[in-house]
Design a protein around this motif. Structure first.
Motif, mmCIF file in Angstrom:
data_model
loop_
_atom_site.group_PDB
_atom_site.id
_atom_site.type_symbol
_atom_site.label_atom_id
_atom_site.label_comp_id
_atom_site.label_asym_id
_atom_site.label_seq_id
_atom_site.Cartn_x
_atom_site.Cartn_y
_atom_site.Cartn_z
ATOM 1 N N HIS A 66 0.831 -1.207 0.000
ATOM 2 C CA HIS A 66 0.000 0.000 0.000
ATOM 3 C C HIS A 66 0.865 1.258 0.000
ATOM 4 C CE1 HIS A 66 0.791 -0.372 4.360
ATOM 5 N NE2 HIS A 66 0.562 0.916 4.417
ATOM 6 N N GLN A 268 -7.891 -4.850 3.609
ATOM 7 C CA GLN A 268 -8.105 -3.674 4.435
ATOM 8 C C GLN A 268 -6.807 -3.310 5.141
ATOM 9 O OE1 GLN A 268 -11.472 -3.901 7.051
ATOM 10 N NE2 GLN A 268 -11.208 -1.811 7.817
ATOM 11 N N ASP A 271 -8.278 1.877 7.987
ATOM 12 C CA ASP A 271 -9.682 2.072 7.609
ATOM 13 C C ASP A 271 -9.860 2.174 6.101
ATOM 14 O OD1 ASP A 271 -8.418 4.483 7.255
ATOM 15 O OD2 ASP A 271 -9.979 5.690 8.217
ATOM 16 N N LYS A 272 -8.828 1.770 5.332
ATOM 17 C CA LYS A 272 -8.879 1.861 3.873
ATOM 18 C C LYS A 272 -8.782 0.479 3.244
ATOM 19 C CE LYS A 272 -6.611 6.401 3.838
ATOM 20 N NZ LYS A 272 -5.421 7.173 3.369
ATOM 21 N N TYR A 274 -7.271 -1.442 -0.091
ATOM 22 C CA TYR A 274 -6.355 -1.375 -1.227
ATOM 23 C C TYR A 274 -6.445 -2.667 -2.031
ATOM 24 C CZ TYR A 274 -3.746 2.515 0.991
ATOM 25 O OH TYR A 274 -3.364 3.706 1.558
ATOM 26 N N THR A 302 -8.760 2.378 -2.473
ATOM 27 C CA THR A 302 -7.911 3.554 -2.273
ATOM 28 C C THR A 302 -6.909 3.749 -3.398
ATOM 29 O OG1 THR A 302 -8.151 3.243 0.106
ATOM 30 C CG2 THR A 302 -6.384 4.668 -0.582
#
Length: 474
Positions: A66, A268, A271-272, A274, A302
């Motif tokens: 990420h 996850q 809280d995002k 990818y 994201t």
């Protein structure tokens, strides 16, 4: 008739309502796309077998991090402001058989060489995104085709079925094969970067054997020679240890077509969410419906994402897509990839630019000059004319300048091989020569020489761009 008019009004109203619901719906989840209409998905004969494969994929390690995805988004934000230029390119559709050192190395090196040419001429940093390590699925006009009088499933890419007419039944095992081929490709590409292949100090050894045009060869060698002279000077004064001289960023991308597969690759982080199967994904021209499953999935991840914008796009629809996919007005989040055709750019692009400007949402405008310029020869070969590809780039850049917009990059279908699939360019490839080495399993690609030709054209266009306009963006 009145009845037909009322029906059209009802349909239009329903589409607006669906779009508004999507825009205002905060309850996105990783699986929410499943309740939306979906297109271009394989018809698997065994749902249980599909789920078993997907469950395995969910347990496998991510292919990218990420952190890398966030770095790309930052770079794309700069592309949208004219401080960088995006070079995205690779095969129309990868094949599993392309997962070998020679093929991967050739694709990697041609993108390196193209970026070097663009940077040298324009003095603008280049962000490189390869259509590589996952571009195995392709949308098709029809789910079926007739071969030798027999109706079979259309070939939808190696992660769905085989090119052989006897291997057309969608096979979920191919999804797992796709993961491992993508991982192997990415691993080899990373090893080339860490092993020093991308170092400017090795630019002289980058592949040139396949270049047929003496002009292109000499033009490129002149660029490399001047760069090496500069590096020798830096070495002499002890200033040659900058990391940017010895390594590069090379990001990966593919069309996010098979949503159950993309869901399995999505994780996850805090809280995002990818998609860790690629750095960048895009929605194709056939799957960008406002109330469709693809838009629903893409609005929640994201990653920086792209939308292919073809001749059937209208300004109102594009406005709604932009609002749905980038409601937080995040720079670098959304890339609009126009694929209009050289003859339609001047007519269609201005209205699209004005519509997006009205939203006050930042986007990266990129030109795909390949798809809109596809034609078929009298011998039945699907091809593209190099002159039309370059002309679309020129027209697109001109329209953006005229409307105070930023031309942020190009998205190309190309290969590092000297195939004969597109006509023209410095090799002056004629339509009659296409059969000599026509190897694509889908759409025609720019060959090695033609790809470098495009890079030189882009370099010259960016170099001649108004310095005043560039100053305004700084």
């Amino acid at each position: 008739s009145t009845g037909d008019t009322n029906l059209l009004v009802l349909i239009s109203s329903s589409m607006d309502t669906a779009a508004n619901n999507v825009t205002n719906n905060k309850d996105w989840s990783l699986t929410s796309w499943r309740s939306f209409p979906i297109k271009q998905q394989p018809e698997y004969p065994d749902a249980t077998a599909v789920e078993k494969v997907l469950q395995k994929i969910r347990t496998l390690p991510p292919m990218v991090s990420h952190t890398e995805i966030d770095i790309l988004k930052q770079q794309l934000a700069e592309c949208g402001e004219g401080k960088r230029f995006l070079l995205q390119g690779g095969d129309c559709a990868e094949r599993f058989l392309d997962c070998n050192p020679t093929s991967i190395s050739n694709k990697f090196k041609i993108l390196l060489q193209m970026s070097l040419v663009i940077i040298w001429g324009s003095k603008i940093p280049v962000t490189r995104i390869a259509r590589l390590a996952g571009q195995f699925a392709k949308p098709r006009t029809s789910p079926y085709e007739t071969i030798n009088g027999k109706e079979v499933f259309s070939y939808k890419g190696d992660n769905v079925n085989g090119l052989d007419p006897n291997d057309r039944t969608p096979d979920p095992q191919r999804l797992l094969d796709s993961y491992f081929h993508s991982a192997a490709t990415l691993n080899y590409m990373r090893s080339m970067i860490t092993g020093g292949v991308a170092s400017l100090f090795h630019a002289e050894s980058w592949k040139l054997d396949a270049v047929l045009s003496d002009h292109t060869r000499s033009e490129y060698e002149e660029v490399v020679s001047r760069i090496i002279d500069g590096l020798d000077f830096l070495s002499a004064i002890g200033a040659d240890d900058a990391p940017s001289l010895k390594s590069v960023d090379m990001f990966t991308s593919h069309e996010g077509l098979l949503l159950n597969f993309e869901e399995a690759l999505t994780k996850q982080v805090g809280d995002k969410f990818y998609n860790l199967g690629a750095h960048f994904l895009w929605v194709g021209d056939r799957t960008r419906q406002l109330d469709g499953a693809h838009v629903e999935y893409f609005r929640g991840i994201t990653n920086p994402i792209g939308i292919k914008v073809g001749p059937t796009s209208n300004p109102s629809e594009l406005q709604q897509l932009v609002r749905i996919l980038n409601p937080q007005k995040e720079k670098g989040r959304l890339t609009l990839i126009t694929r209009l055709g050289a003859k339609k750019v001047n007519e269609s692009l201005p209205g699209l630019i004005r519509a997006v400007k009205e939203t006050d949402i930042p986007v990266v405008w990129v030109s795909d000059p390949c798809h809109g310029n596809t034609e078929t020869t009298s011998e039945g070969f699907k091809t593209r004319n190099f002159a039309n590809i370059v002309q679309e780039v020129i027209n697109t850049m001109t329209v953006h300048e005229q409307h105070g917009s930023v031309f942020g990059g190009v998205h190309l279908e190309l290969t590092g091989e000297e195939v004969t699939e597109c006509i023209g360019g410095s090799p002056q490839l004629a339509a009659s020569e296409l059969s000599r080495k026509y190897e694509t399993s889908c759409d025609p690609r720019l060959n090695y020489t033609q790809s470098l030709d495009v890079a030189f054209n882009i370099s010259k266009l960016l170099k001649s761009e108004s310095k005043l306009e560039r100053k305004k963006r700084e």
